[in-house]
Scaffold this active site. Sequence first.
Site, PDB file in Angstrom:
ATOM      1  N   GLU A 149      18.348  53.284  24.492  1.00 24.57           N
ATOM      2  CA  GLU A 149      18.983  51.893  24.477  1.00 24.57           C
ATOM      3  C   GLU A 149      20.354  51.773  24.906  1.00 24.57           C
ATOM      4  O   GLU A 149      20.595  51.030  25.495  1.00 24.57           O
ATOM      5  CB  GLU A 149      18.890  51.628  23.001  1.00 24.57           C
ATOM      6  CG  GLU A 149      17.640  51.468  22.283  1.00 24.57           C
ATOM      7  CD  GLU A 149      16.401  50.739  22.764  1.00 24.57           C
ATOM      8  OE1 GLU A 149      16.977  49.457  23.547  1.00 24.57           O
ATOM      9  OE2 GLU A 149      15.464  51.058  22.979  1.00 24.57           O
ATOM     10  N   ASP A 217      14.936  55.871  30.657  1.00 20.25           N
ATOM     11  CA  ASP A 217      14.689  57.369  30.236  1.00 20.25           C
ATOM     12  C   ASP A 217      15.450  58.241  31.284  1.00 20.25           C
ATOM     13  O   ASP A 217      16.078  59.288  30.491  1.00 20.25           O
ATOM     14  CB  ASP A 217      13.132  57.556  30.928  1.00 20.25           C
ATOM     15  CG  ASP A 217      12.086  56.797  29.916  1.00 20.25           C
ATOM     16  OD1 ASP A 217      12.527  56.062  28.899  1.00 20.25           O
ATOM     17  OD2 ASP A 217      10.960  56.462  30.372  1.00 20.25           O
TER      18      ASP A 217
END
Length: 499
Positions: A149, A217
């Site tokens: 996040e 990621d």
Amino acid sequence: MDNYPSCYGVTVINTFFRPRSLLALTLSAALTFPTNVMSADPIELPSIGTTAGGTLTIDQESIYGEAYMRMLRNSYPIVNDPVLNEYIDSLGHRLVANANDVKTPFTFFMIRDRNINAFAFFGGYVALHSGLFLHAKSESELASVVAHEIAHVTQRHLARSMEEQARRTPATIAALAGSLLLAIAAPEAGIAAITATTAGSMQSQINYTRSNEREADRFGIATLAKAGFEPDAMPRFFSRLADEYRYASKPPPMLLTHPLPEDRITDTRERAQQYPPMRIMPSLDYHLARSRIVARYAGINSDAAMDWLERTERRTSPEIKPAFEYGRALVYLDTRKLDQAEEILTKLLRDDPNNNFYLDAISDLYIEKGEPDVALKKLEAALKNKPRNSVLSINHANVLLKKERYQDASRALQRYTHDNPEDVNGWHLLSEASDALGRNDEDLAARAEILALKANWNKAIQFYTQASQIAELGSLKQARYDARIDQLMEQRDRFLNLR
């Protein structure tokens, strides 16, 4: 200090933003999966985090983020738990300290919801659902979600997605921003809205979102590795979620906005393998937080909580056994089995006298037992080691209130709300102390701050106006109230201009 919501669930918020077209599959917060490493060759990552400068400035993002946070406080079951907030904040900022391209402060908070989800939005705000703690089996797995996040924020994925959408859809920045923010917290709304788009537009948005997910990621794994978490925690958590919900008719919200195709899992696994394998000791604080959530925020009864604690303890290492004792103590405390709670908490605190989880619980215990002097003594001793610590300070003020030392409580809470102006707990207690002292103006001012934190600007201004009328004419207090009215009116106007 006990302060947890009685409501449960999530409602879609669209009160102030009125989007003309919802952005389907917007990059709401993808889970982050922490990975850390002692030493590894750095992964070359493209510097593409600022390509959205033509759409929104960092300052504008902060304005939208602050506005949306106020809306969330008004409509979502935000967990206002001092101990959990301290833990989440500590974990989040450990990761931020190891992230690249950080251009904004970060705020981490929890929503009481058993669904697995996390999301980030403008201004560095990162929300975690309490359900994440029930599925992440280690601190590294939770950190992987948070790191992912953080990467969405640092790489400005919301602004970049809005820029992409603006190229194809005639809409104002406000409408696009509102769509993005709505889809972040309510992914089902975004998914439903996609049926109204053309196939070509849909495919473009899906591709753009997948690209952002992979980028988050990559950056997330790099951040986790630098912060000292297990590199393989991200693919491990991804794989377990994918297996668990592979055939589910209703996947959790996180998988609606962060799908886990096999190639994405493979990609994260390959990246994690570029770091030396490492195993870190289980985090007691993580498991204490997890037990607290099971006892108080999982929406289950005391018997079910006890059963979860017993079953989970059998599969864990001895280092984290105190976390399950702590969880049982909370259940006993909340069901008023005070002698059993006292026996456990006394032993835990004797073994770890500076642990805020235990100090918070034992102060509640002695308030319930009608012995606030015992709680006060323990808290004052702890504050000598950690002066102005938020958990200890709010508990200390609460005990002063229970002892009816309202003047001392008011002074302590004035300091606390100055240091922690966005904690509604402090304002609630200050309102209580002011009311007990007969200071109606200060009571109104504290209640006004709570309203402003929840975007109820008009009521907040009304309360401050009443406080100003009560205060002595020409006094410094009246001048302070009048100045705050001006600030609130300016903030309200700026907020309403976002529509």
